[in-house]
Scaffold this motif. Structure first.
Motif, PDB file in Angstrom:
ATOM      1  N   GLY A  79      18.892  21.300 -19.406  1.00 29.66           N
ATOM      2  CA  GLY A  79      19.207  21.896 -18.122  1.00 29.66           C
ATOM      3  C   GLY A  79      18.068  21.922 -17.122  1.00 29.66           C
ATOM      4  N   VAL A  80      16.895  21.419 -17.495  1.00 33.82           N
ATOM      5  CA  VAL A  80      15.764  21.375 -16.572  1.00 33.82           C
ATOM      6  C   VAL A  80      16.017  20.252 -15.562  1.00 33.82           C
ATOM      7  CG1 VAL A  80      13.299  20.861 -16.371  1.00 33.82           C
ATOM      8  CG2 VAL A  80      14.118  22.284 -18.238  1.00 33.82           C
ATOM      9  N   PRO A  81      15.927  20.540 -14.250  1.00 34.89           N
ATOM     10  CA  PRO A  81      16.147  19.493 -13.254  1.00 34.89           C
ATOM     11  C   PRO A  81      15.053  18.410 -13.328  1.00 34.89           C
ATOM     12  CG  PRO A  81      16.175  21.670 -12.232  1.00 34.89           C
ATOM     13  CD  PRO A  81      15.706  21.845 -13.631  1.00 34.89           C
ATOM     14  N   VAL A  82      15.482  17.164 -13.479  1.00 29.36           N
ATOM     15  CA  VAL A  82      14.562  16.034 -13.623  1.00 29.36           C
ATOM     16  C   VAL A  82      14.876  14.995 -12.547  1.00 29.36           C
ATOM     17  CG1 VAL A  82      13.790  14.169 -15.129  1.00 29.36           C
ATOM     18  CG2 VAL A  82      14.363  16.392 -16.113  1.00 29.36           C
ATOM     19  N   PHE A  83      13.826  14.520 -11.879  1.00 27.03           N
ATOM     20  CA  PHE A  83      13.963  13.438 -10.907  1.00 27.03           C
ATOM     21  C   PHE A  83      13.507  12.152 -11.580  1.00 27.03           C
ATOM     22  CE2 PHE A  83      11.971  10.766  -7.597  1.00 27.03           C
ATOM     23  CZ  PHE A  83      13.103  10.494  -6.862  1.00 27.03           C
ATOM     24  N   GLY A  84      14.342  11.123 -11.541  1.00 29.34           N
ATOM     25  CA  GLY A  84      13.987   9.824 -12.093  1.00 29.34           C
ATOM     26  C   GLY A  84      13.591   8.864 -10.988  1.00 29.34           C
ATOM     27  N   LEU A  85      12.338   8.471 -10.972  1.00 31.25           N
ATOM     28  CA  LEU A  85      11.853   7.505  -9.987  1.00 31.25           C
ATOM     29  C   LEU A  85      12.162   6.112 -10.512  1.00 31.25           C
ATOM     30  CD1 LEU A  85      10.263   7.021  -7.365  1.00 31.25           C
ATOM     31  CD2 LEU A  85       8.197   6.956  -8.762  1.00 31.25           C
ATOM     32  N   SER A  86      12.912   5.354  -9.735  1.00 28.37           N
ATOM     33  CA  SER A  86      13.351   4.045 -10.195  1.00 28.37           C
ATOM     34  C   SER A  86      12.460   2.918  -9.686  1.00 28.37           C
ATOM     35  CB  SER A  86      14.802   3.814  -9.755  1.00 28.37           C
ATOM     36  OG  SER A  86      15.241   2.549 -10.180  1.00 28.37           O
ATOM     37  N   GLU A  87      12.188   2.879  -8.422  1.00 32.14           N
ATOM     38  CA  GLU A  87      11.376   1.807  -7.849  1.00 32.14           C
ATOM     39  C   GLU A  87      10.487   2.382  -6.752  1.00 32.14           C
ATOM     40  OE1 GLU A  87      11.387  -1.528  -8.591  1.00 32.14           O
ATOM     41  OE2 GLU A  87      13.006  -1.398 -10.065  1.00 32.14           O
ATOM     42  N   LEU A  88       9.271   1.902  -6.706  1.00 36.43           N
ATOM     43  CA  LEU A  88       8.362   2.261  -5.617  1.00 36.43           C
ATOM     44  C   LEU A  88       7.559   1.006  -5.297  1.00 36.43           C
ATOM     45  CD1 LEU A  88       7.126   4.384  -3.737  1.00 36.43           C
ATOM     46  CD2 LEU A  88       5.486   4.884  -5.533  1.00 36.43           C
ATOM     47  N   LEU A  89       7.770   0.489  -4.116  1.00 35.91           N
ATOM     48  CA  LEU A  89       7.111  -0.750  -3.721  1.00 35.91           C
ATOM     49  C   LEU A  89       6.705  -0.657  -2.259  1.00 35.91           C
ATOM     50  CD1 LEU A  89       6.533  -3.834  -4.389  1.00 35.91           C
ATOM     51  CD2 LEU A  89       8.767  -4.259  -3.397  1.00 35.91           C
ATOM     52  N   VAL A  90       5.482  -1.059  -1.983  1.00 36.53           N
ATOM     53  CA  VAL A  90       5.050  -1.161  -0.594  1.00 36.53           C
ATOM     54  C   VAL A  90       4.623  -2.609  -0.341  1.00 36.53           C
ATOM     55  CG1 VAL A  90       4.336   1.250  -0.346  1.00 36.53           C
ATOM     56  CG2 VAL A  90       2.688  -0.436  -1.133  1.00 36.53           C
ATOM     57  N   LEU A  91       4.766  -3.023   0.896  1.00 36.54           N
ATOM     58  CA  LEU A  91       4.369  -4.381   1.268  1.00 36.54           C
ATOM     59  C   LEU A  91       2.878  -4.582   1.028  1.00 36.54           C
ATOM     60  CD1 LEU A  91       6.352  -4.687   4.615  1.00 36.54           C
ATOM     61  CD2 LEU A  91       6.931  -5.704   2.405  1.00 36.54           C
ATOM     62  N   LYS A  92       2.514  -5.820   0.787  1.00 36.46           N
ATOM     63  CA  LYS A  92       1.133  -6.152   0.427  1.00 36.46           C
ATOM     64  C   LYS A  92       0.110  -5.584   1.414  1.00 36.46           C
ATOM     65  CE  LYS A  92      -1.684 -10.017  -1.069  1.00 36.46           C
ATOM     66  NZ  LYS A  92      -1.715 -11.444  -1.382  1.00 36.46           N
ATOM     67  N   GLU A  93       0.423  -5.655   2.713  1.00 32.76           N
ATOM     68  CA  GLU A  93      -0.555  -5.175   3.700  1.00 32.76           C
ATOM     69  C   GLU A  93      -0.735  -3.656   3.674  1.00 32.76           C
ATOM     70  OE1 GLU A  93       3.259  -6.156   6.081  1.00 32.76           O
ATOM     71  OE2 GLU A  93       2.116  -7.094   4.487  1.00 32.76           O
ATOM     72  N   TRP A  94       0.156  -2.929   3.006  1.00 34.56           N
ATOM     73  CA  TRP A  94       0.053  -1.468   2.910  1.00 34.56           C
ATOM     74  C   TRP A  94      -0.530  -1.012   1.580  1.00 34.56           C
ATOM     75  CZ3 TRP A  94       0.516   1.540   7.006  1.00 34.56           C
ATOM     76  CH2 TRP A  94       1.175   1.037   8.114  1.00 34.56           C
ATOM     77  N   ARG A  95      -0.778  -1.944   0.675  1.00 36.49           N
ATOM     78  CA  ARG A  95      -1.348  -1.576  -0.632  1.00 36.49           C
ATOM     79  C   ARG A  95      -2.802  -1.150  -0.471  1.00 36.49           C
ATOM     80  NH1 ARG A  95       1.498  -6.618  -3.652  1.00 36.49           N
ATOM     81  NH2 ARG A  95       3.610  -5.888  -3.242  1.00 36.49           N
ATOM     82  N   LYS A  96      -3.214  -0.262  -1.353  1.00 39.24           N
ATOM     83  CA  LYS A  96      -4.582   0.285  -1.368  1.00 39.24           C
ATOM     84  C   LYS A  96      -4.905   1.085  -0.103  1.00 39.24           C
ATOM     85  CE  LYS A  96      -6.213  -3.332  -4.427  1.00 39.24           C
ATOM     86  NZ  LYS A  96      -6.548  -2.777  -5.681  1.00 39.24           N
TER      87      LYS A  96
END
Length: 85
Positions: free
Chosen positions: A4-21
């Protein structure tokens, strides 16, 4: 984890190459996760990419196991982050 504990499942996280780092991915992650009110966040990460595993560890996730959902899939690390006490 108790039932019964509320859990958030993160499926995908992607940023464009120019926004990385630039910190953009962490800001996006934090905004999504904090907007929900869940107690726990969980995600799967390909263990063949240790730098990504380390990134999520720096964000407060802990690897709690591994799974291979299909015979031809990679091995994924199961990672969990407690969001609320």
């Amino acid at each position: 984890m108790p039932e019964g504990v509320p859990v958030f499942g993160l499926s995908e996280l992607l940023v464009l190459k120019e926004w990385r780092k630039t910190g953009t991915s962490q800001r996006l992650h934090d905004a999504v996760v904090s907007s929900r009110g869940d107690e726990v966040a969980t995600l799967l990460v390909d263990v063949a990419h240790p730098k990504v595993v380390e990134l999520y560890e720096r964000w407060g996730y802990e690897k709690v196991g591994e799974q291979k959902p299909f015979e031809d899939s990679p091995v994924f690390g199961v990672m969990v982050k407690r969001l609320r006490a």
